[in-house]
Design an enzyme around this catalytic site. Sequence first.
Site, PDB file in Angstrom:
ATOM      1  N   ASP A  13      -9.013   2.013   4.045  1.00 54.16           N
ATOM      2  CA  ASP A  13      -9.255   1.562   2.664  1.00 54.16           C
ATOM      3  C   ASP A  13      -8.012   0.920   2.050  1.00 54.16           C
ATOM      4  O   ASP A  13      -7.844   0.919   0.828  1.00 54.16           O
ATOM      5  CB  ASP A  13      -9.720   2.731   1.772  1.00 54.16           C
ATOM      6  N   LYS A  16      -7.732  -4.331   4.044  1.00 54.22           N
ATOM      7  CA  LYS A  16      -7.596  -5.252   5.182  1.00 54.22           C
ATOM      8  C   LYS A  16      -8.440  -6.510   5.008  1.00 54.22           C
ATOM      9  O   LYS A  16      -8.064  -7.587   5.446  1.00 54.22           O
ATOM     10  CB  LYS A  16      -7.974  -4.539   6.476  1.00 54.22           C
ATOM     11  N   GLY A  40     -15.616   0.232   5.888  1.00 60.62           N
ATOM     12  CA  GLY A  40     -16.014  -1.027   5.269  1.00 60.62           C
ATOM     13  C   GLY A  40     -14.849  -1.780   4.671  1.00 60.62           C
ATOM     14  O   GLY A  40     -13.778  -1.224   4.434  1.00 60.62           O
ATOM     15  N   HIS A  41     -15.075  -3.058   4.475  1.00 60.18           N
ATOM     16  CA  HIS A  41     -14.141  -3.916   3.750  1.00 60.18           C
ATOM     17  C   HIS A  41     -14.823  -4.369   2.473  1.00 60.18           C
ATOM     18  O   HIS A  41     -15.998  -4.740   2.491  1.00 60.18           O
ATOM     19  CB  HIS A  41     -13.781  -5.167   4.557  1.00 60.18           C
ATOM     20  N   THR A 133     -19.124  10.300   8.807  1.00 52.92           N
ATOM     21  CA  THR A 133     -20.066   9.628   7.911  1.00 52.92           C
ATOM     22  C   THR A 133     -21.513   9.886   8.313  1.00 52.92           C
ATOM     23  O   THR A 133     -22.428   9.475   7.608  1.00 52.92           O
ATOM     24  CB  THR A 133     -19.821   8.107   7.926  1.00 52.92           C
ATOM     25  N   GLN A 228     -11.073   1.145  10.387  1.00 52.83           N
ATOM     26  CA  GLN A 228     -10.333   2.373  10.073  1.00 52.83           C
ATOM     27  C   GLN A 228      -8.829   2.094   9.974  1.00 52.83           C
ATOM     28  O   GLN A 228      -8.458   1.075   9.429  1.00 52.83           O
ATOM     29  CB  GLN A 228     -10.636   3.484  11.088  1.00 52.83           C
ATOM     30  N   THR A 303     -16.326   2.483   0.399  1.00 55.50           N
ATOM     31  CA  THR A 303     -17.200   1.319   0.520  1.00 55.50           C
ATOM     32  C   THR A 303     -18.488   1.675   1.241  1.00 55.50           C
ATOM     33  O   THR A 303     -19.572   1.215   0.891  1.00 55.50           O
ATOM     34  CB  THR A 303     -16.486   0.191   1.296  1.00 55.50           C
ATOM     35  N   LYS A 335      -2.688  -3.415  -3.946  1.00 62.61           N
ATOM     36  CA  LYS A 335      -2.993  -2.631  -5.146  1.00 62.61           C
ATOM     37  C   LYS A 335      -1.753  -2.139  -5.883  1.00 62.61           C
ATOM     38  O   LYS A 335      -1.747  -1.056  -6.479  1.00 62.61           O
ATOM     39  CB  LYS A 335      -3.929  -1.463  -4.793  1.00 62.61           C
ATOM     40  N   ASP A 337      -0.766  -3.305  -8.581  1.00 60.66           N
ATOM     41  CA  ASP A 337      -1.115  -3.324 -10.001  1.00 60.66           C
ATOM     42  C   ASP A 337      -1.621  -1.973 -10.506  1.00 60.66           C
ATOM     43  O   ASP A 337      -1.516  -1.673 -11.700  1.00 60.66           O
ATOM     44  CB  ASP A 337      -2.186  -4.396 -10.259  1.00 60.66           C
ATOM     45  N   GLY A 417      -0.318  -7.455  -3.061  1.00 63.25           N
ATOM     46  CA  GLY A 417      -1.537  -7.591  -3.847  1.00 63.25           C
ATOM     47  C   GLY A 417      -1.309  -7.119  -5.268  1.00 63.25           C
ATOM     48  O   GLY A 417      -0.863  -5.993  -5.486  1.00 63.25           O
ATOM     49  N   VAL A 418      -1.628  -7.977  -6.255  1.00 63.27           N
ATOM     50  CA  VAL A 418      -1.381  -7.641  -7.661  1.00 63.27           C
ATOM     51  C   VAL A 418      -2.676  -7.586  -8.471  1.00 63.27           C
ATOM     52  O   VAL A 418      -2.652  -7.521  -9.695  1.00 63.27           O
ATOM     53  CB  VAL A 418      -0.394  -8.642  -8.302  1.00 63.27           C
ATOM     54  N   GLY A 419      -3.822  -7.612  -7.799  1.00 59.34           N
ATOM     55  CA  GLY A 419      -5.120  -7.549  -8.460  1.00 59.34           C
ATOM     56  C   GLY A 419      -6.222  -7.609  -7.426  1.00 59.34           C
ATOM     57  O   GLY A 419      -5.966  -7.868  -6.243  1.00 59.34           O
TER      58      GLY A 419
END
Length: 435
Positions: A13, A16, A40-41, A133, A228, A303, A335, A337, A417-419
Amino acid sequence: MPAIVLVGAQWGDEGKGKATDLLGNRIDYVVKFNGGNNAGHTVVIEQPDGSREKYALHLLPSGILTPGVVPVIANGVVIDLAVLFEEIDGLNARGIDTSRLLVSSNAHVIAGYNKTLDKVTERFLGSRRIGTTGRGIGPTYADKMSRIGIRVQDLFDESILRQKVEAALDVKNELLVKMYNRRAIEVDETVQELLQYVERLRPMVRDTSLELAQALDRGDTVLCEAGQATLLDVDHGTYPYVTSSNAISAGACTGAGIPPTRIDSVIAVLKAYTTRVGEGPFPTELLDDSGEFLRKTGAEYGTTTGRPRRCGWIDTVIGRYAARVNGVTDFVLTKLDVLTGLERVPVCVAYDVDGVRHDEMPVSQSDFHHATPIYEELTGWFEDISHARRYEDLPEACREYVEFVESRIGARISVIGVGPGRDEVVVRHDLLENR
């Protein structure tokens, strides 16, 4: 052009899908080489009108969203055919072209009995459960290693398919009926369930290892995308709370049929804090308001499962471990942010285990389970960083955080990543630089 491998550096998570999307039209093939629909992506794409479209992918490579890219499901993946075509239909309904998808003839197929066994086994284990899962991933890999699995190519010969299903159910029905008090599964039921997908699947099936070798020979760029993450790798993760496949960079070789001599770089995605879904040790986990802040601000819900993720501060011991076992050349820090608005931001730099400092991952799982994080606290920031596109645009405290983490993890942080949007990134170094 050599191949590139993209992996998660924590427990999954990390984002990617966004890293894949960032490379965009500079890559020609995106290959999923391990796992199944147990992860998931989530990719957010900004539309011409300024709105944002969110795509949640579980089995398909995230490159399927990029026009012109050939998405590949390689031999190391286990495939739930119902999920595959459900995802394809969902994307087609939203105007996404999925016609380029290739599927390995050697990939294993998840049969209905694998999902049944996954669920009843977890319930039977009770407090000792792994936290799967329930999608049949582990039992399908177990069948593969026991040499009683069903491969994609078996679906095109009904006689062989029936023989394989009969052999598998001879054993599994004994377990279901005598141990778990469940009804026996009929051979015809399973065979017909799988055969219904044959004609639709047939045009996609290839020798994908050969296809990728030819692509590399032509000079195409091939991105191998792990499902993963490093600490969920069956050999190098926090066993037994792991997935059933090799999620580190070396898994791309066996899972896609690409020799190691053709892999040129390894990109690892590291979230600016840490999350985990399911059971298992988690040294920096926060069970207080700080953990809830990270969960809510970062929208940390699975996800695939929708389960709330366990949250904690970033762990650079894990980052160093990921850099070492994967041979990381570049990190993507996502992330960042989410940390905006915190007065102080703790960073785990080592562990204390029974009074002994560990700067690297402890040798034993028991020690890791009892590890207490040793933190260094950095000054936080309050400015909105989502509009930053150059490293210099970030607040000084934010840059200090990035550089401090980078100094501890053993490879450069090339993208930040900023958003949530695909364009909300700061690029410090080109991920394909000198490749």
